[in-house]
Design an enzyme around this catalytic site. Sequence first.
Site, PDB file in Angstrom:
ATOM      1  CB  THR A 131       2.254  14.745   8.065  1.00 13.52           C
ATOM      2  OG1 THR A 131       3.154  15.328   7.127  1.00 13.52           O
ATOM      3  CG2 THR A 131       2.421  13.238   8.048  1.00 13.52           C
ATOM      4  CG  HIS A 183       3.105  -1.520  20.359  1.00 11.70           C
ATOM      5  ND1 HIS A 183       1.801  -1.664  20.784  1.00 11.70           N
ATOM      6  CD2 HIS A 183       3.460  -2.741  19.886  1.00 11.70           C
ATOM      7  CE1 HIS A 183       1.397  -2.902  20.584  1.00 11.70           C
ATOM      8  NE2 HIS A 183       2.394  -3.582  20.041  1.00 11.70           N
TER       9      HIS A 183
END
Length: 212
Positions: A131, A183
């Site tokens: 983006t 994560h």
Amino acid sequence: EAQNTAALLTTFNEVDMSALMAARKQYVDQFEKKHGVRLGFMSFFVKACVQALREFPAVNAEIEGDEIVFKNYFNIGCAVSTPTGLVVPVIRDADQLSFAGIEKTISDLGKRARDGKLGIDELQGGSFSITNGGVFGSLMSTPIINPPQSAILGMHKIQERPMAINGQVVIRPMMYIALTYDHRIVDGREAVSFLVRVKECIEDPQRLLFEM
């Protein structure tokens, strides 16, 4: 969904855009004359991400049930602003496209997105996203992943800043880049190393030609 289910972290780096801007300036007119599309920065970042994804496959993976699925394809979503909001059409098999092929695909997807003519299938199947908040003037942001993908790269505004180079202060066109990652799949070492590899490819664009 991303906020509620993923363990989101963002890591940052900065890129000296000097070499890329010089290369683009040198070839932009010839490129457009030959390929019928303008040479932008996005194709370089797509190529850089593909290169980094090859080296760090966890960034290109996703969680499916209790398993981590590693993908051997590179479908890169590129966020596009439309009158009704942000959509992320997918550049399929970006690793097999030339710079011109990527620019043509981005141009076509962007135009049809703004015209509301994208099919649902063109918004699905991405393995990683990019983006660019810089087109609106954003200097830094923490992009949010597009589930079930495990990471997204945020590009930002190119800003001239004083930098210390070999003990001298020089003005360089700099861009902050950010990688938000899940994560649960990607550890910090992989995320930081991924972003460093993108930085290296952009600061030395010849790396992309030799896939280094």
